[in-house]
Design an enzyme around this catalytic site. Structure first.
Site, PDB file in Angstrom:
ATOM      1  N   ASN A  62       0.822  -1.208   0.000  1.00 45.50           N
ATOM      2  CA  ASN A  62       0.000   0.000   0.000  1.00 45.50           C
ATOM      3  C   ASN A  62       0.856   1.256   0.000  1.00 45.50           C
ATOM      4  O   ASN A  62       1.942   1.301   0.583  1.00 45.50           O
ATOM      5  CB  ASN A  62      -1.044   0.002   1.129  1.00 45.50           C
ATOM      6  N   GLU A  64       0.374   5.226   0.693  1.00 44.19           N
ATOM      7  CA  GLU A  64      -0.550   6.238   1.202  1.00 44.19           C
ATOM      8  C   GLU A  64      -0.126   7.639   0.769  1.00 44.19           C
ATOM      9  O   GLU A  64       0.970   7.838   0.223  1.00 44.19           O
ATOM     10  CB  GLU A  64      -0.633   6.122   2.734  1.00 44.19           C
ATOM     11  N   GLU A  75      -2.971  -4.823  -2.977  1.00 46.01           N
ATOM     12  CA  GLU A  75      -3.439  -5.806  -3.959  1.00 46.01           C
ATOM     13  C   GLU A  75      -3.516  -5.188  -5.354  1.00 46.01           C
ATOM     14  O   GLU A  75      -3.094  -5.797  -6.346  1.00 46.01           O
ATOM     15  CB  GLU A  75      -4.832  -6.325  -3.575  1.00 46.01           C
ATOM     16  N   CYS A 112     -10.129  -5.503   0.706  1.00 46.82           N
ATOM     17  CA  CYS A 112     -11.275  -4.594   0.788  1.00 46.82           C
ATOM     18  C   CYS A 112     -12.188  -4.811  -0.427  1.00 46.82           C
ATOM     19  O   CYS A 112     -11.822  -5.490  -1.401  1.00 46.82           O
ATOM     20  CB  CYS A 112     -10.803  -3.144   0.850  1.00 46.82           C
ATOM     21  N   CYS A 115     -10.713  -3.944  -3.833  1.00 47.23           N
ATOM     22  CA  CYS A 115      -9.721  -4.918  -4.301  1.00 47.23           C
ATOM     23  C   CYS A 115     -10.390  -6.205  -4.745  1.00 47.23           C
ATOM     24  O   CYS A 115      -9.972  -6.842  -5.714  1.00 47.23           O
ATOM     25  CB  CYS A 115      -8.668  -5.176  -3.228  1.00 47.23           C
TER      26      CYS A 115
HETATM   27  N1  THU Z   1      -5.349  -1.479   2.399  1.00 44.14           N
HETATM   28  C1  THU Z   1      -4.787  -2.329   1.483  1.00 44.14           C
HETATM   29  O1  THU Z   1      -3.653  -2.129   1.037  1.00 44.14           O
HETATM   30  N2  THU Z   1      -5.534  -3.370   1.043  1.00 44.14           N
HETATM   31  C2  THU Z   1      -6.797  -3.651   1.476  1.00 44.14           C
HETATM   32  O2  THU Z   1      -7.430  -4.558   0.930  1.00 44.14           O
HETATM   33  C3  THU Z   1      -7.353  -2.917   2.602  1.00 44.14           C
HETATM   34  C4  THU Z   1      -6.667  -1.642   2.940  1.00 44.14           C
HETATM   35  C5  THU Z   1      -4.551  -0.334   2.848  1.00 44.14           C
HETATM   36  C6  THU Z   1      -5.081   0.984   2.384  1.00 44.14           C
HETATM   37  C7  THU Z   1      -4.566   1.910   3.452  1.00 44.14           C
HETATM   38  O3  THU Z   1      -3.249   2.315   3.086  1.00 44.14           O
HETATM   39  C8  THU Z   1      -4.470   1.054   4.698  1.00 44.14           C
HETATM   40  O4  THU Z   1      -4.537  -0.288   4.258  1.00 44.14           O
HETATM   41  C9  THU Z   1      -5.576   1.303   5.711  1.00 44.14           C
HETATM   42  O5  THU Z   1      -6.825   1.222   5.114  1.00 44.14           O
END
Ligand code: THU
Length: 160
Positions: A62, A64, A75, A112, A115
């Site tokens: 991830n 941010e 993902e 999530c 994804c």
């Molecule tokens: N996040 C992911 O990388 N994948 C997911 O399926 C759920 C959330 C990340 C996004 C954000 O940077 C952090 O987790 C908190 O939501």
């Protein structure tokens, strides 16, 4: 009225040792990616590693941003990475690891909704399911046979 039941099977492994060597390697790769995640705002690090049909492993983590809605999930970073760098290959398995720097996350975290939608689209695109492995802090691993198994009644190209 009729009832339509949608079922998802989750295979639960109490230890990574129960997995094949290839799946263990993939989870390790997801762990390496997780360590490289850029998550200074949520402190929730996610790593993904996708195994392609030629055996190559492609990672994602991830990313941010101070503008929160811009945050990219691990993902989808992995899916984009695979699709751009190995367009001829199919994604066979994706391993996902998570770590919350502020609290324990013993249970695996599933992708999530966005994804799941992206993985589902990739499955339609390549006409092949993508097996998903998930792991939290503990050695417990969840496995589902496809992204679509995690997205019952999903929206797809057939509606368009
Ligand atoms: N996040 C992911 O990388 N994948 C997911 O399926 C759920 C959330 C990340 C996004 C954000 O940077 C952090 O987790 C908190 O939501």
């Amino acid at each position: 009225m009729r009832l339509r039941k949608l079922e998802t099977n989750i295979r639960i492994y109490d230890s990574v040792d129960e997995l094949s060597a290839a799946d263990q390697t993939l989870l390790q790769s997801a762990g390496q990616a997780m360590d490289l995640a850029y998550a200074p705002y949520s402190n929730f690090k996610v790593g993904a590693a996708a195994q392609l049909s030629n055996g190559t492993i492609v990672q994602g983590a991830n990313q941010e941003n101070a503008a929160y809605p811009m945050c990219l999930c691990a993902e989808r970073v992995a899916l984009g990475n695979a699709s751009l760098n190995y367009p001829e290959q199919k994604l066979e398995v994706i391993a996902i690891r998570v770590r919350n720097e502020n609290k324990a996350v013993p249970e695996p975290a599933a992708p999530c909704g966005s994804c799941r939608q992206a993985i589902s689209e990739m499955e339609d695109r390549q006409q092949q399911p993508i097996r998903i492995l998930m792991q939290g802090d503990d050695s417990t691993v969840y496995e589902v046979e496809s992204g679509q198994a995690l997205l019952p009644l999903g929206f797809n190209r057939d509606f368009l």
